[in-house]
Design a protein around this motif. Structure first.
Motif, short mmCIF file in Angstrom:
data_model
loop_
_atom_site.label_atom_id
_atom_site.label_comp_id
_atom_site.label_asym_id
_atom_site.label_seq_id
_atom_site.Cartn_x
_atom_site.Cartn_y
_atom_site.Cartn_z
N ASN A 168 11.96 1.57 -20.61
CA ASN A 168 11.88 1.89 -22.04
C ASN A 168 10.46 1.74 -22.55
OD1 ASN A 168 14.64 2.33 -22.06
ND2 ASN A 168 15.14 0.30 -22.85
N LEU A 169 9.78 0.68 -22.13
CA LEU A 169 8.39 0.48 -22.55
C LEU A 169 7.50 1.62 -22.09
CD1 LEU A 169 8.03 -3.35 -21.87
CD2 LEU A 169 7.71 -2.25 -24.10
N GLN A 170 7.63 1.99 -20.82
CA GLN A 170 6.78 3.05 -20.30
C GLN A 170 7.12 4.39 -20.96
OE1 GLN A 170 6.83 3.97 -16.00
NE2 GLN A 170 4.62 3.70 -16.08
N ARG A 171 8.37 4.56 -21.32
CA ARG A 171 8.79 5.81 -21.97
C ARG A 171 8.12 5.97 -23.34
NH1 ARG A 171 13.47 8.97 -20.70
NH2 ARG A 171 14.29 10.17 -22.46
N PHE A 172 7.84 4.84 -24.01
CA PHE A 172 7.13 4.92 -25.28
C PHE A 172 5.78 5.62 -25.13
CE2 PHE A 172 9.30 0.72 -26.72
CZ PHE A 172 10.43 1.43 -27.14
N SER A 173 5.17 5.48 -23.97
CA SER A 173 3.80 5.99 -23.78
C SER A 173 3.76 7.41 -23.24
CB SER A 173 3.03 5.06 -22.83
OG SER A 173 3.60 5.10 -21.54
N LEU A 220 4.87 13.15 -3.53
CA LEU A 220 5.66 12.53 -2.47
C LEU A 220 7.07 12.25 -3.00
CD1 LEU A 220 3.05 10.01 -0.99
CD2 LEU A 220 3.79 12.19 -0.02
N HIS A 221 8.07 12.82 -2.35
CA HIS A 221 9.45 12.74 -2.83
C HIS A 221 10.23 11.60 -2.19
CE1 HIS A 221 8.96 17.33 -3.58
NE2 HIS A 221 8.47 16.61 -4.58
N GLY A 222 9.62 10.91 -1.26
CA GLY A 222 10.32 9.82 -0.59
C GLY A 222 9.58 9.42 0.68
N MET A 223 10.31 8.78 1.58
CA MET A 223 9.75 8.34 2.85
C MET A 223 10.51 8.98 3.99
SD MET A 223 9.19 4.24 2.17
CE MET A 223 8.08 3.63 0.89
N THR A 224 9.82 9.19 5.10
CA THR A 224 10.48 9.74 6.28
C THR A 224 11.48 8.72 6.83
OG1 THR A 224 8.77 8.89 7.77
CG2 THR A 224 8.47 11.13 6.90
N LEU A 236 0.00 -1.52 -9.31
CA LEU A 236 1.22 -0.75 -9.58
C LEU A 236 1.45 -0.62 -11.09
CD1 LEU A 236 3.69 -2.29 -6.98
CD2 LEU A 236 2.75 0.01 -6.92
N PHE A 237 1.15 -1.68 -11.84
CA PHE A 237 1.43 -1.68 -13.27
C PHE A 237 0.44 -0.82 -14.05
CE2 PHE A 237 3.79 -5.23 -11.73
CZ PHE A 237 4.87 -5.35 -12.58
N ALA A 238 -0.63 -0.44 -13.41
CA ALA A 238 -1.62 0.41 -14.08
C ALA A 238 -1.32 1.89 -13.88
CB ALA A 238 -3.02 0.08 -13.57
N VAL A 239 -0.33 2.21 -13.01
CA VAL A 239 0.03 3.62 -12.78
C VAL A 239 0.74 4.13 -14.02
CG1 VAL A 239 1.39 5.19 -11.37
CG2 VAL A 239 0.21 3.26 -10.30
N HIS A 240 0.30 5.27 -14.53
CA HIS A 240 0.78 5.72 -15.83
C HIS A 240 2.25 6.10 -15.80
CE1 HIS A 240 0.81 7.36 -19.83
NE2 HIS A 240 1.05 8.59 -19.41
N ARG A 241 2.68 6.89 -14.81
CA ARG A 241 4.04 7.42 -14.84
C ARG A 241 4.93 6.90 -13.71
NH1 ARG A 241 5.29 12.44 -17.60
NH2 ARG A 241 3.61 13.06 -18.97
N GLY A 242 4.36 6.46 -12.63
CA GLY A 242 5.17 6.16 -11.46
C GLY A 242 5.66 4.74 -11.35
N LEU A 243 5.39 3.90 -12.35
CA LEU A 243 5.71 2.48 -12.22
C LEU A 243 7.19 2.22 -12.06
CD1 LEU A 243 5.11 -0.55 -12.35
CD2 LEU A 243 5.17 -0.37 -14.84
N ILE A 244 8.01 2.74 -12.96
CA ILE A 244 9.43 2.37 -12.94
C ILE A 244 10.13 2.89 -11.70
CG2 ILE A 244 10.14 4.34 -14.36
CD1 ILE A 244 11.64 0.77 -14.22
N GLU A 275 0.83 -1.20 0.00
CA GLU A 275 0.00 0.00 0.00
C GLU A 275 0.86 1.25 0.00
OE1 GLU A 275 -2.47 -0.50 3.41
OE2 GLU A 275 -3.92 -1.80 2.40
N ALA A 276 1.98 1.19 0.73
CA ALA A 276 2.88 2.35 0.79
C ALA A 276 3.47 2.64 -0.59
CB ALA A 276 3.98 2.09 1.80
N PHE A 277 3.94 1.62 -1.27
CA PHE A 277 4.52 1.85 -2.59
C PHE A 277 3.47 2.26 -3.60
CE2 PHE A 277 7.99 -0.73 -0.79
CZ PHE A 277 9.06 0.09 -1.13
N LEU A 278 2.26 1.77 -3.47
CA LEU A 278 1.18 2.18 -4.36
C LEU A 278 0.85 3.65 -4.15
CD1 LEU A 278 -0.70 1.15 -6.55
CD2 LEU A 278 -2.34 0.50 -4.78
N LEU A 279 0.85 4.09 -2.89
CA LEU A 279 0.63 5.51 -2.61
C LEU A 279 1.74 6.36 -3.23
CD1 LEU A 279 -0.56 5.53 1.12
CD2 LEU A 279 -1.80 6.47 -0.84
N MET A 280 2.98 5.91 -3.10
CA MET A 280 4.10 6.65 -3.68
C MET A 280 3.95 6.75 -5.19
SD MET A 280 6.46 7.47 -1.26
CE MET A 280 8.05 7.43 -2.06
N ALA A 281 3.49 5.68 -5.83
CA ALA A 281 3.33 5.68 -7.28
C ALA A 281 2.22 6.62 -7.73
CB ALA A 281 3.06 4.26 -7.77
#
Length: 863
Positions: free
Chosen positions: A458-463, A369-373, A404-412, A358-364
């Protein structure tokens, strides 16, 4: 003439140097022998520092150095640690108003120290000068922080020590060291996963540990890991991990100095095997000893970068607490503090492992959010080892992971964070096994885990619209692809079985199928992922090694992919995979081959007729149309075309046929060689056409010409006309931009024509200097010659380490056996080549001659 006393002093100095050098060498050898017996890095490091202490003090005393100067150890030597070949950093502290010109005996002292075999780095400063330079240069400030008295003016040193430490601003020092670390990391592309990392300076190296201790020393938090463990900034477990990581790096650097027999911090190819042997590492069935060693190094470097981030963030929060408002509540588990994700209770991750995902999904999902405390990172760090099984067994985990894989920009970025903190390998144990795994196959430059993440990137960069200009065709395809996250999942598994032995594509296919069933991916979606993993190498192999002018090749490939959706997904994955292997592997010629194969197959799957399947009349009609567009009169092609057979028209496209015709229509019986070159009309590269009455060794002579000028042949088509003229076509790749291609077309046309006119004897292949990677990780060359499916010609495949002039060496041997080359497909993968030739010749049908040919080729390919 020197005085008697001067002569005596010179003789005494020589004797001092000789005696001290011999004693120093003997003592250092004893330290090395003791290290080999006991394996104690601390004993060697401290022992050499004490040895140098005694030596310096003895020389200082025997040379009667002035009492007003203090000799001070600084840097690593000041810390009381000296690696076997490390330099010895010294500060000569002088009183105010006194500099080196007042003490000419300092210069002879430095000369003696060099002469006895010490690598000396020194400076001469007053206390004021030390403070001034330290304020201006964070490196000097760091060097002085561990200053240690050796001999001379003790009172002066004590004054310096007191004044210097009183002037230190811990917060400013912390900020400066963090900026310095960021700059140092950026010099190494912010990754520890280099083929030849610097075990001292690279991210994850010794410097990342030393910076923590320097900051702790400046802030009076302690001098070592045990001291830090007494504070709340580092736990006892973290302290043990830090000591273990430091111990590994110390042993590595000590052994590297011993193996290299000099100061050396780069784990270069020439030392990796010897280093592995010094550690007692043996090769496995699937890995070299050096690969086992480097995997240990990369995993240790990963641990160091994790601990570095965790501890520095804790120290930063302690020394420079940020003023901010109350936390912003997200839900019952999380909140934000200063744009950082924060857990609402310290035990959250250990008590409820699902909240890690859940934490990583929120970050994505929250780019703000620039990181974790610091406390969130620490909680994640301590929960990481025991979370894997609980996560995998939780019924909601598959759903969250796929989100996570459905997040448009934050996946990688999210996957990289999960890998960095060890969570991705815990959730997917198969991924955990390839973390830090390097393969010395001459074309991969990333570890397997980093390569996989690079492919997904690279794949996500195509989109991403901002990068649509890079690969517009790929962007158009992925934008119209339904559920592109399926390709991302396939990319996650495409190399996950590397290093197990056997076919990693087949093994990875089984892992992918298991993942799909565990994550409720069914039907066509499951079949697509499994297909992509199994066939992820196929499209590249077909495009680069087979004749795309052959309609049967297109039919077979179309039958394999079966649908246009599969074709599109495989095409996108293939391009992302090649580009994620090494910056040197991808080029526009490979891009053209893959796009040609894609378009031809797509047309066939739609029921249309691709150009490759056009018959001779259709190709001739299209070539005539192109000639008319150039203003050429009807039937102008007839004198040339009457000499060309069906094979020529089937193996050249209409544009090539039209180009050849425009050049040769008025001179089909030219007595002089005709050479024409043009920039490839669709991609970078140079197309060269050679036309002349056939001559012995022609193909070899042409290859030799290109090899001597540093030009790489990417593709060759060789044709003999009905009236025994050679009409050969070459695609060349030359280092440089498009402008460079324009510059060389005229050179090729003039010089190659002259070379073919002179018909000089073939020269011996040029002697070349092999790259260090090829030299230290050679590959066994392979040669395979087999009849094609029709039984009329032969297909010859070779694989070898790449080097200039390789194709020329092959062509000379084939010429000696009277073998005719009809086409050549040249595939370069980093430092490795995999070439395919269509050949014919009477001797190929004789077993004895064929065996001799293969043996001669293997000898020529051997490096």
């Amino acid at each position: 003439m020197p005085t008697t006393s001067a002569v005596k002093q010179a003789l005494d100095t020589r004797a001092l140097i000789a005696d001290t050098r011999a004693a120093l060498n003997d003592a250092q050898q004893q330290l090395r022998d003791a290290y080999e017996r006991t394996g104690s890095a601390v004993r060697l490091l401290h022992g050499r520092a004490r040895l140098v202490d005694r030596t310096l003090r003895d020389i200082w005393r025997k040379m009667a150095m002035p009492d007003e100067i203090a000799m001070v150890a600084v840097g690593g030597y000041g810390r009381g640690e000296l690696f076997p070949a490390s330099d010895v950093d010294l500060l000569f502290l002088v009183p105010e108003g006194c500099d080196a010109t007042h003490h000419p005996r300092l210069e002879p002292l430095i000369g003696v120290l060099w002469d006895i075999g010490l690598d000396i780095g020194h400076s001469v400063r007053t206390i004021a000068e030390c403070l001034e330079t330290a304020e201006q240069d964070i490196t000097i400030q760091t060097t002085l922080i561990e200053a240690r008295y050796l001999c001379g003016n003790r009172k002066l040193f004590d004054e310096f020590d007191r004044t210097y430490h009183a002037s230190l601003d811990p917060v400013a020092f912390l900020k400066a060291k963090q900026l310095e670390q960021a700059e140092r990391h950026s010099r190494f592309n912010d990754t520890p996963y280099s083929l030849e990392p610097n075990c001292k300076e690279h991210p994850g190296g010794l410097r990342d540990l030393q910076i923590i201790l320097w900051i702790a020393l400046a802030a009076h938090l302690g001098r070592n890991w045990r001291d830090l463990a007494q504070t709340v900034l580092v736990t006892r477990d973290e302290s043990r991990q830090l000591m273990r990581a430091e111990s590994f790096l110390r042993h590595l650097r000590i052994r590297l100095h011993h193996v290299a027999n000099r100061r050396e911090d780069r784990l270069s190819f020439e030392f990796q095997e010897a280093l592995a042997k010094s550690f007692g590492i043996e090769p496995t069935e699937t890995k070299r000893a050096s690969e086992v060693l480097m995997q240990r190094y990369y995993r240790n470097a990963k641990l160091v970068t994790q601990l570095n981030a965790l501890v520095l963030q804790n120290i930063n929060a302690s020394l420079a607490p940020s003023r901010s408002g109350p936390p912003i509540i997200i839900d019952e588990h999380f909140q934000t503090v200063r744009d950082l994700l924060d857990i609402r209770r310290d035990e959250l991750f250990e008590e409820e492992p699902l909240t890690i995902l859940e934490a990583f999904l929120l970050m994505a999902r929250r780019p703000e959010l620039h990181g974790m405390t610091a406390r969130t990172l620490r909680s994640l760090w301590h929960a990481r080892r025991g979370c894997g099984r609980a996560l995998r067994r939780h019924p909601r985990a598959p759903e969250l992971f796929l989100q996570l894989f459905a997040v448009h920009r934050g996946l990688i970025l999210t996957l990289r964070r999960m890998n960095q903190y060890g969570i991705l390998g815990q959730y997917l144990p198969a991924f955990g096994r390839i973390v830090g795994q390097m393969q010395h196959d001459l074309f991969h430059v990333y570890t397997v885990d980093q390569h996989i993440l690079q492919v997904i990137r690279n794949l996500q960069r195509f989109s991403v619209p901002e990068f649509a200009h890079e690969y517009p065709f790929c962007t158009r395809l992925i934008t119209g692809f339904d559920r592109p996250w399926l390709i991302y999942v396939a990319a996650l598994f495409h190399d996950i079985a590397k290093g197990r032995g056997g076919d990693h594509s087949r093994l990875g296919m089984a892992d992918a199928r298991r993942f799909c069933r565990q994550h409720a991916i069914e039907g066509e979606d499951e079949d697509l992922i499994v297909f992509l993993v199994e066939q992820h190498l196929t499209m590249s192999q077909v495009a680069q090694k087979q004749d795309l002018a052959d309609p049967q090749i297109i039919r077979d490939f179309a039958a394999l992919v079966a649908t246009e959706r599969r074709l599109t997904a495989l095409y996108l994955l293939t391009i992302a995979d090649i580009r994620g292997t090494s910056p040197k592997v991808w080029n526009t010629w490979k891009g053209k081959l893959l796009e040609d194969l894609f378009r031809a197959t797509a047309q066939l799957l739609r029921g249309d007729l691709p150009p490759q399947m056009a018959g001779v009349p259709e190709r001739q009609d299209e070539a005539r149309r192109l000639l008319r567009l150039r203003g050429m009169r009807p039937d102008i092609e007839a004198p040339l075309w009457e000499h060309l057979d069906t094979g020529y028209f089937l193996r050249h496209d209409a544009d090539e046929i039209a180009w050849h015709t425009r050049t040769l229509y008025y001179r089909p019986d030219s007595p002089e060689p005709v050479v024409r070159a043009r920039i490839n009309p669709t991609r970078d590269g140079v197309q060269v056409m050679v036309y002349l009455a056939d001559q012995p060794d022609l193909f070899a002579r042409i290859c030799g010409f290109f090899a001597r000028r540093g030009m790489s042949i990417a593709d060759a088509k060789v044709h003999t006309t009905r009236h025994n003229y050679a009409l050969d076509s070459f695609m060349l790749l030359v280092a440089g931009e498009t402008g460079a291609y324009r510059d060389i077309t005229g050179l090729i046309e003039h010089d190659l024509a002259e070379c073919l006119t002179m018909q000089q004897p073939l020269e011996a292949p040029p002697s070349v200097r092999l790259s260090r990677q090829v030299k230290h990780f050679p590959i066994d060359p392979e040669v395979e010659i087999r009849q094609d499916d029709r039984g009329n010609q032969y297909i010859m495949s070779i694989a070898a380490a790449d080097r200039p002039g390789l194709l020329y060496a092959v062509a000379r041997i084939l010429s000696r056996y009277e073998v005719v080359i009809h086409s050549a497909k040249i595939s370069t993968l980093g430092e490795r080549v995999e070439d395919t030739f269509l050949i014919s010749g009477a001797k190929l049908g004789k077993m004895v001659a064929l065996v001799h040919l293969e043996q001669d080729l293997l000898a020529a390919l051997q490096v």
